[in-house]
Design a protein around this motif. Structure first.
Motif, PDB file in Angstrom:
ATOM      1  N   TYR A  90      -0.505   1.649   3.051  1.00 54.21           N
ATOM      2  CA  TYR A  90      -0.674   0.615   4.069  1.00 54.21           C
ATOM      3  C   TYR A  90      -0.982   1.288   5.400  1.00 54.21           C
ATOM      4  CZ  TYR A  90       4.195   1.823   5.113  1.00 54.21           C
ATOM      5  OH  TYR A  90       5.345   2.502   5.430  1.00 54.21           O
ATOM      6  N   TRP A  91      -1.405   0.475   6.385  1.00 47.98           N
ATOM      7  CA  TRP A  91      -1.860   1.004   7.669  1.00 47.98           C
ATOM      8  C   TRP A  91      -0.710   1.508   8.531  1.00 47.98           C
ATOM      9  CZ3 TRP A  91      -0.738  -0.384  12.706  1.00 47.98           C
ATOM     10  CH2 TRP A  91      -1.518   0.233  13.689  1.00 47.98           C
ATOM     11  N   SER A  92      -0.982   2.608   9.209  1.00 46.07           N
ATOM     12  CA  SER A  92      -0.136   3.115  10.292  1.00 46.07           C
ATOM     13  C   SER A  92      -1.039   3.888  11.240  1.00 46.07           C
ATOM     14  CB  SER A  92       0.976   4.021   9.746  1.00 46.07           C
ATOM     15  OG  SER A  92       0.418   5.200   9.195  1.00 46.07           O
ATOM     16  N   ASP A  93      -0.507   4.223  12.420  1.00 48.34           N
ATOM     17  CA  ASP A  93      -1.282   5.049  13.338  1.00 48.34           C
ATOM     18  C   ASP A  93      -0.469   6.265  13.780  1.00 48.34           C
ATOM     19  OD1 ASP A  93       0.451   4.247  15.379  1.00 48.34           O
ATOM     20  OD2 ASP A  93      -0.977   2.877  16.304  1.00 48.34           O
ATOM     21  N   ASP A  94      -1.061   7.096  14.627  1.00 43.48           N
ATOM     22  CA  ASP A  94      -0.412   8.329  15.073  1.00 43.48           C
ATOM     23  C   ASP A  94       0.769   8.084  16.009  1.00 43.48           C
ATOM     24  OD1 ASP A  94      -2.228   9.787  13.622  1.00 43.48           O
ATOM     25  OD2 ASP A  94      -3.571  10.145  15.322  1.00 43.48           O
ATOM     26  N   GLU A  95       0.894   6.872  16.536  1.00 35.41           N
ATOM     27  CA  GLU A  95       1.964   6.558  17.470  1.00 35.41           C
ATOM     28  C   GLU A  95       3.165   5.893  16.794  1.00 35.41           C
ATOM     29  OE1 GLU A  95       0.146   4.278  20.560  1.00 35.41           O
ATOM     30  OE2 GLU A  95      -1.283   5.863  21.048  1.00 35.41           O
ATOM     31  N   GLY A  96       3.146   5.846  15.474  1.00 37.02           N
ATOM     32  CA  GLY A  96       4.280   5.275  14.753  1.00 37.02           C
ATOM     33  C   GLY A  96       4.213   3.781  14.505  1.00 37.02           C
ATOM     34  N   HIS A  97       3.115   3.147  14.886  1.00 37.06           N
ATOM     35  CA  HIS A  97       2.952   1.730  14.590  1.00 37.06           C
ATOM     36  C   HIS A  97       2.583   1.561  13.121  1.00 37.06           C
ATOM     37  CE1 HIS A  97       1.850   2.040  18.958  1.00 37.06           C
ATOM     38  NE2 HIS A  97       2.837   1.158  18.993  1.00 37.06           N
ATOM     39  N   GLY A 123       6.667   4.941  -4.466  1.00 39.28           N
ATOM     40  CA  GLY A 123       6.903   3.866  -3.522  1.00 39.28           C
ATOM     41  C   GLY A 123       5.746   3.684  -2.559  1.00 39.28           C
ATOM     42  N   PRO A 124       5.896   2.765  -1.616  1.00 36.59           N
ATOM     43  CA  PRO A 124       4.834   2.547  -0.635  1.00 36.59           C
ATOM     44  C   PRO A 124       4.750   3.712   0.336  1.00 36.59           C
ATOM     45  CG  PRO A 124       6.764   1.252  -0.068  1.00 36.59           C
ATOM     46  CD  PRO A 124       7.059   1.896  -1.391  1.00 36.59           C
ATOM     47  N   ARG A 125       3.562   4.019   0.791  1.00 32.94           N
ATOM     48  CA  ARG A 125       3.351   5.096   1.751  1.00 32.94           C
ATOM     49  C   ARG A 125       2.379   4.625   2.821  1.00 32.94           C
ATOM     50  NH1 ARG A 125       7.235   6.814  -0.253  1.00 32.94           N
ATOM     51  NH2 ARG A 125       7.568   8.752  -1.371  1.00 32.94           N
ATOM     52  N   SER A 126       2.681   4.973   4.071  1.00 29.44           N
ATOM     53  CA  SER A 126       1.714   4.693   5.128  1.00 29.44           C
ATOM     54  C   SER A 126       0.620   5.748   5.069  1.00 29.44           C
ATOM     55  CB  SER A 126       2.399   4.707   6.497  1.00 29.44           C
ATOM     56  OG  SER A 126       2.729   6.033   6.864  1.00 29.44           O
ATOM     57  N   GLN A 127      -0.543   5.394   5.584  1.00 28.11           N
ATOM     58  CA  GLN A 127      -1.629   6.376   5.566  1.00 28.11           C
ATOM     59  C   GLN A 127      -1.251   7.609   6.374  1.00 28.11           C
ATOM     60  OE1 GLN A 127      -5.233   4.606   7.102  1.00 28.11           O
ATOM     61  NE2 GLN A 127      -4.463   4.488   9.188  1.00 28.11           N
ATOM     62  N   LEU A 134      -7.651   6.025   6.600  1.00 23.59           N
ATOM     63  CA  LEU A 134      -8.488   5.352   5.616  1.00 23.59           C
ATOM     64  C   LEU A 134      -9.134   4.122   6.237  1.00 23.59           C
ATOM     65  CD1 LEU A 134      -5.843   5.724   2.819  1.00 23.59           C
ATOM     66  CD2 LEU A 134      -8.009   6.964   2.947  1.00 23.59           C
ATOM     67  N   ALA A 135     -10.467   4.074   6.198  1.00 25.45           N
ATOM     68  CA  ALA A 135     -11.199   2.987   6.850  1.00 25.45           C
ATOM     69  C   ALA A 135     -10.782   1.626   6.317  1.00 25.45           C
ATOM     70  CB  ALA A 135     -12.701   3.189   6.659  1.00 25.45           C
ATOM     71  N   PHE A 136     -10.514   1.519   5.022  1.00 24.63           N
ATOM     72  CA  PHE A 136     -10.150   0.218   4.466  1.00 24.63           C
ATOM     73  C   PHE A 136      -8.860  -0.313   5.088  1.00 24.63           C
ATOM     74  CE2 PHE A 136      -8.533  -2.839   1.377  1.00 24.63           C
ATOM     75  CZ  PHE A 136      -9.659  -3.594   1.138  1.00 24.63           C
ATOM     76  N   LEU A 137      -7.979   0.575   5.489  1.00 22.61           N
ATOM     77  CA  LEU A 137      -6.734   0.163   6.133  1.00 22.61           C
ATOM     78  C   LEU A 137      -6.886   0.040   7.647  1.00 22.61           C
ATOM     79  CD1 LEU A 137      -4.225   2.407   4.141  1.00 22.61           C
ATOM     80  CD2 LEU A 137      -4.948   0.062   3.635  1.00 22.61           C
ATOM     81  N   SER A 138      -7.685   0.913   8.235  1.00 25.48           N
ATOM     82  CA  SER A 138      -7.796   0.966   9.700  1.00 25.48           C
ATOM     83  C   SER A 138      -8.775  -0.041  10.284  1.00 25.48           C
ATOM     84  CB  SER A 138      -8.221   2.370  10.138  1.00 25.48           C
ATOM     85  OG  SER A 138      -7.257   3.316   9.763  1.00 25.48           O
ATOM     86  N   GLU A 139      -9.769  -0.449   9.513  1.00 29.58           N
ATOM     87  CA  GLU A 139     -10.838  -1.277  10.074  1.00 29.58           C
ATOM     88  C   GLU A 139     -10.813  -2.725   9.608  1.00 29.58           C
ATOM     89  OE1 GLU A 139     -14.571   0.773   9.574  1.00 29.58           O
ATOM     90  OE2 GLU A 139     -13.663   2.685  10.172  1.00 29.58           O
ATOM     91  N   THR A 140      -9.944  -3.062   8.677  1.00 31.12           N
ATOM     92  CA  THR A 140      -9.800  -4.466   8.296  1.00 31.12           C
ATOM     93  C   THR A 140      -8.951  -5.170   9.345  1.00 31.12           C
ATOM     94  OG1 THR A 140      -8.016  -3.716   6.833  1.00 31.12           O
ATOM     95  CG2 THR A 140     -10.118  -4.273   5.792  1.00 31.12           C
ATOM     96  N   THR A 141      -9.158  -6.478   9.486  1.00 30.20           N
ATOM     97  CA  THR A 141      -8.468  -7.237  10.529  1.00 30.20           C
ATOM     98  C   THR A 141      -7.306  -8.062   9.982  1.00 30.20           C
ATOM     99  OG1 THR A 141     -10.094  -9.019  10.276  1.00 30.20           O
ATOM    100  CG2 THR A 141     -10.516  -7.368  11.997  1.00 30.20           C
ATOM    101  N   MET A 142      -6.956  -7.833   8.737  1.00 31.77           N
ATOM    102  CA  MET A 142      -5.833  -8.524   8.103  1.00 31.77           C
ATOM    103  C   MET A 142      -4.946  -7.476   7.447  1.00 31.77           C
ATOM    104  SD  MET A 142      -8.404  -7.922   5.921  1.00 31.77           S
ATOM    105  CE  MET A 142      -9.553  -9.114   6.619  1.00 31.77           C
TER     106      MET A 142
END
Length: 196
Positions: A90-97, A123-127, A134-142
């Motif tokens: 699932y999506w995450s960023d470098d700032e912990g969001h 288990g689940p892992r953030s990118q 990963l573009a599919f996680l970072s660039e989708t709007t949902m």
């Protein structure tokens, strides 16, 4: 619920990626049927998108789901690199969001994969945990997840996924997870309405 479902990669790949794409297209088709049966609305990329090369197909899938305003997006994959597990990213960023909705959905999927296959789920892992963007996680709007049901370069997992039942188990596991997630969202919505 409108759920975007895509197979990873495209028909314009070869070798291991082509094998992965063929398996995941089968999973996508079966998952779409199950979602209709479960009273959801699957949104799948048109076949023209899969005729593009890999990078162009990825960008087109993302744009298609964004324009279709799906509630969730799922991309189906098989991993490589010598592992022996399943996971869901699932999506995450470098700032912990992180995407809380993505994390919740990924958790449901990871648990269902663990129940469906005879190998472990990590288990689940953030990118970010996986050291990837990963573009599919970072660039989708949902809320979006990327499912890795197993490793195509592990001989036992590959053989399992080559069986006719392998893609069916993959699709069924993701379907069950999506239904559980949708039920949770519905219950939370009812609680909010009742409180207001």
């Amino acid at each position: 619920m409108r759920i975007g479902v895509a197979a990873g990669h495209s028909a314009r790949t070869d070798g291991e990626r082509r094998w992965e794409w063929e398996r995941c297209r089968t999973v996508q088709s079966r998952l779409g049927e199950l979602l209709v049966y479960g009273h959801h609305h699957p949104v799948v990329p048109p076949k023209e998108i899969y005729a593009l090369d890999n990078d162009a197909a990825l960008a087109a899938k993302i744009a298609y789901f964004n324009q279709a305003h799906v509630d969730l997006a799922v991309e189906l994959h098989l991993n490589a690199g010598g592992g022996q597990y399943s996971t869901c990213l699932y999506w995450s960023d470098d700032e912990g969001h992180v995407s809380e909705a993505g994390r919740a959905l990924a958790g449901h999927i990871a648990r269902q994969l663990a129940a469906a296959f005879p190998w472990r789920s990590v288990g689940p892992r953030s990118q970010g945990q996986m050291g990837r963007d990963l573009a599919f996680l970072s660039e989708t709007t949902m809320p979006a997840v990327l499912v890795e049901a197993g490793f195509k370069d592990d001989p036992l997992q590959r053989a399992y996924l080559e069986r006719p039942s392998g893609p069916v188990q993959y699709a069924t596991a993701v379907f069950q997870a999506l239904c559980r997630y949708a039920d949770e969202v519905a219950v939370e919505g009812e609680s909010v309405r009742a409180a207001s």
